[in-house]
Design a protein around this motif. Structure first.
Motif, mmCIF file in Angstrom:
data_model
loop_
_atom_site.group_PDB
_atom_site.id
_atom_site.type_symbol
_atom_site.label_atom_id
_atom_site.label_comp_id
_atom_site.label_asym_id
_atom_site.label_seq_id
_atom_site.Cartn_x
_atom_site.Cartn_y
_atom_site.Cartn_z
ATOM 1 N N PHE A 10 14.138 41.814 8.288
ATOM 2 C CA PHE A 10 14.243 41.603 10.025
ATOM 3 C C PHE A 10 14.980 41.107 10.180
ATOM 4 N N HIS A 11 15.573 41.314 11.792
ATOM 5 C CA HIS A 11 15.841 39.897 12.152
ATOM 6 C C HIS A 11 14.657 39.903 13.266
ATOM 7 N N ALA A 12 14.542 38.329 12.666
ATOM 8 C CA ALA A 12 13.822 37.544 13.265
ATOM 9 C C ALA A 12 13.550 36.876 15.010
ATOM 10 N N ASP A 13 14.578 37.581 15.314
ATOM 11 C CA ASP A 13 15.237 36.507 16.756
ATOM 12 C C ASP A 13 16.107 37.308 17.854
ATOM 13 N N PRO A 14 15.350 38.592 17.855
ATOM 14 C CA PRO A 14 15.918 39.343 18.718
ATOM 15 C C PRO A 14 16.068 39.191 19.430
ATOM 16 N N HIS A 15 16.300 38.189 20.569
ATOM 17 C CA HIS A 15 16.089 37.985 21.828
ATOM 18 C C HIS A 15 17.562 38.451 22.608
ATOM 19 N N PRO A 16 17.563 38.439 23.399
ATOM 20 C CA PRO A 16 19.026 39.045 24.655
ATOM 21 C C PRO A 16 20.275 38.327 24.124
ATOM 22 N N GLY A 17 20.246 37.097 23.396
ATOM 23 C CA GLY A 17 21.596 37.018 23.267
ATOM 24 C C GLY A 17 21.632 36.983 22.220
ATOM 25 N N ASN A 18 21.287 37.750 21.719
ATOM 26 C CA ASN A 18 21.355 37.883 19.955
ATOM 27 C C ASN A 18 21.807 39.411 19.461
ATOM 28 N N ILE A 19 21.509 40.346 20.576
ATOM 29 C CA ILE A 19 21.860 41.765 20.319
ATOM 30 C C ILE A 19 23.265 42.186 21.312
ATOM 31 N N PHE A 20 24.096 42.492 21.267
ATOM 32 C CA PHE A 20 24.910 43.531 21.967
ATOM 33 C C PHE A 20 24.304 45.076 22.354
ATOM 34 N N VAL A 21 25.326 46.121 22.873
ATOM 35 C CA VAL A 21 25.939 47.103 22.991
ATOM 36 C C VAL A 21 26.957 47.117 23.087
#
Length: 564
Positions: free
Chosen positions: A289-300
């Motif tokens: 799993f991705h352990a750092d899913p803060h807003p800067g690391n995820i795009f829609v």
């Protein structure tokens, strides 16, 4: 020499900050309540927390490094921390000051072995993102490299110069602070802080190894191959080293850009629901799993509508911090999420014990009663509904069950720090996308799917339970006869832990009252005798300090309740 001096100054600055606010917490949360000033301490708590958050914000921005990671984690805890605190820290996601491009150029060229002009057709000197451990620049591959990789537009991640030394310094400071906190019994009894810091250190080391991150990205993409909900960037291996990472440019709408999502015709609430499901799959099914899913690391990313009618997907980036859930722990977490969804406090406690968060020797009867009361009162409420609950209800609940929870020997099993981080960031993110987001609504259908997937095993479990129940019924007459015999012989004892705890509190209170009276007597006697007998009067007044200290601080280490 200058670098060593800077490291020492950084180290001391972190320790001074930690020491200052640890002393403040000790004074307001332990000392003042023990002298009857708990209400006074509670009235100023929100202001003190905002002040701490404000000062930590300044510290993290000025120092960067791992301090940013700590602040980012706290800023995402919208479901737990007061909004004043998270709002004070949320800017840390975007406020990291960038490194001047000449320093970035020098490091990148040393790593790649060629000039940037030969390595790339074009590089934007203005960073697209500046993170705590590195920064990213948009670029374009040369025609030859683009033909090999199948894409031309890329993002080049370059480590911050000197980040290795910064990480070493920050970890040394964190180890020192963990040592301080480990001397506090309530901390020492429930968490092995030094061990957690070592786990964090291992994760941090992996995060600054871009070859490791590139491998993680490919493994993550392979895990979601064929899943239209999720995407990850391809890697340009020819332009990737330990300190330079080149990957396809997949930037799109940041997941927390609610206005941007709505402008693109995307419902933020639907994004929250899908994001929770994707993270659940990583944690409870895939085990990677991705352990750092803060807003800067995820795009829609908007796409052509798929078979379900969804016209977007979640694109993950930054795979430096990844976690793995061993099979045994993953199955335990699956049972835990099913128990939470069904509001089954007994099964939930058994699951907590199975995953290693609770020692086998723990007496959980009171904890089960607390969880039953928690589910009965707050179960099913979403984040927005909980915000409307009278704070006095939470306070009363904490008073009633706080000692029970603190007395139990909780511990965090290996690899659990990253799991907690991922779940916390996920919960906070979903609440920011949709204030009405109800974690129960996300958990319940997911738990139902887990049950359906395990239907064959469920049948076996029912059969085993039937055999077990038959065995209990067969032994019941004998056990009732034994109980009757013990009652006749007077060998039956009844444990009442809550009554015992209250009696111990009263006993400590009585001793402190006696100490207070003794203090007053010695002080008055000394004051009366001092004019005629200066030496004897002074001695009595000095001795009065001993019962005074006992009256004020006796029981600081014992309020937590008995160990199980």
């Amino acid at each position: 020499m200058a670098d060593a001096t800077g490291s020492r100054a950084r180290y001391r600055r972190i320790l001074r900050f930690a020491a200052r606010y640890m002393v403040q917490a000790w004074w307001y949360e332990l000392v003042l309540p023990h002298v009857g000033l708990g209400r006074l301490a509670a009235r100023g708590r929100a202001r003190r927390l905002r002040n701490i958050a404000r000062h930590f914000h300044g510290l993290a921005v000025s120092l960067g490094g791992l301090m940013i990671k700590v602040g980012q984690f706290m800023s995402s805890r919208l479901d737990v921390l007061p909004p004043e605190i998270t709002k004070e820290l949320e800017g840390l996601q975007d406020e990291v000051p960038p490194v001047d491009f000449p320093a970035i150029r020098a490091l990148a060229e040393a790593e790649l072995g060629v000039s940037l002009e030969r390595a790339y057709e074009w590089v934007d000197e203005v960073p697209v993102a500046a993170a705590s451990l590195g920064q990213a620049h948009r670029a374009r591959l040369t025609p030859a490299d683009a033909a090999d990789t199948g894409f031309a537009d890329v993002v080049v991640k370059v480590q911050r110069p000197g980040i290795d030394a910064i990480v070493d310094t920050d970890l040394a400071a964190l180890r020192r602070v963990a040592g301080w906190l480990s001397r506090v019994r309530v901390v020492r009894d429930h968490v092995d802080l030094p061990e957690l810091i070592e786990e964090f250190a291992h994760t941090s080391r992996e995060e600054i190894d871009y070859l490791h991150e590139a491998q993680n990205a490919e493994r993550f993409a392979a895990g979601f191959e064929g899943d239209a909900r999720v995407a990850a960037p391809d890697i340009a291996w020819e332009r990737t080293t330990r300190r330079v990472l080149t990957l396809a440019d997949v930037t799109a709408i940041k997941i927390n850009d609610v206005d941007g999502l709505r402008a693109a015709g995307i419902d933020p609430a639907a994004v929250a629901k899908e994001f929770a499901n994707v993270m659940f799959d990583q944690l409870f099914v895939d085990g990677f799993f991705h352990a750092d899913p803060h807003p800067g690391n995820i795009f829609v990313t908007p796409i052509e509508p798929d078979g379900s009618g969804r016209a977007w997907r979640l694109t993950f980036v930054d795979f430096g911090m990844m976690g793995e859930v061993p099979d045994g722990l993953r199955h335990g977490l699956q049972r835990l999420i099913i128990a939470v969804a069904s509001r089954n406090s007994s099964q939930m406690i058994d699951s907590i014990r199975d995953v290693g968060m609770l020692l086998p020797s723990a007496d959980t009867a009171e904890l089960e009663r607390a969880m039953t009361a928690l589910f009965a009162r707050f179960g099913g409420m979403g984040f927005a509904e909980l915000q409307q609950v009278d704070p006095r209800e939470f306070r009363d609940f904490a008073v009633e069950f706080g000692d029970v929870v603190r007395s139990l020997p909780f511990q965090l099993p290996e690899n659990f720090l990253l799991i907690v981080r991922a779940i916390s960031l996920t919960s906070g993110m979903c609440s920011s996308l949709d204030p009405q987001f109800n974690i129960w609504n996300a958990v319940e259908p997911y738990a139902g799917q887990l049950l359906r997937d395990e239907r064959g095993n469920l049948t076996q479990a029912v059969a085993r339970e039937a055999v077990s129940t038959a065995g209990v019924l067969a032994r019941l007459p004998r056990r009732l006869d034994d109980l009757a015999t013990r009652i006749e012989e007077g060998r039956v004892s009844v444990e009442a832990p809550r009554v015992d705890a209250r009696l111990r509190v009263l006993e400590r209170l009585g001793r402190r009252v006696v100490s207070a009276v003794l203090f007053a007597g010695l002080l008055v006697a000394g004051a009366v005798l001092r004019p005629d007998e200066p030496m004897f009067g002074t001695v009595l007044m000095a001795l009065s300090v001993i019962p005074l200290l006992h009256a004020l601080f006796a029981g600081l280490g014992g309020r937590r309740g008995p160990r199980s």
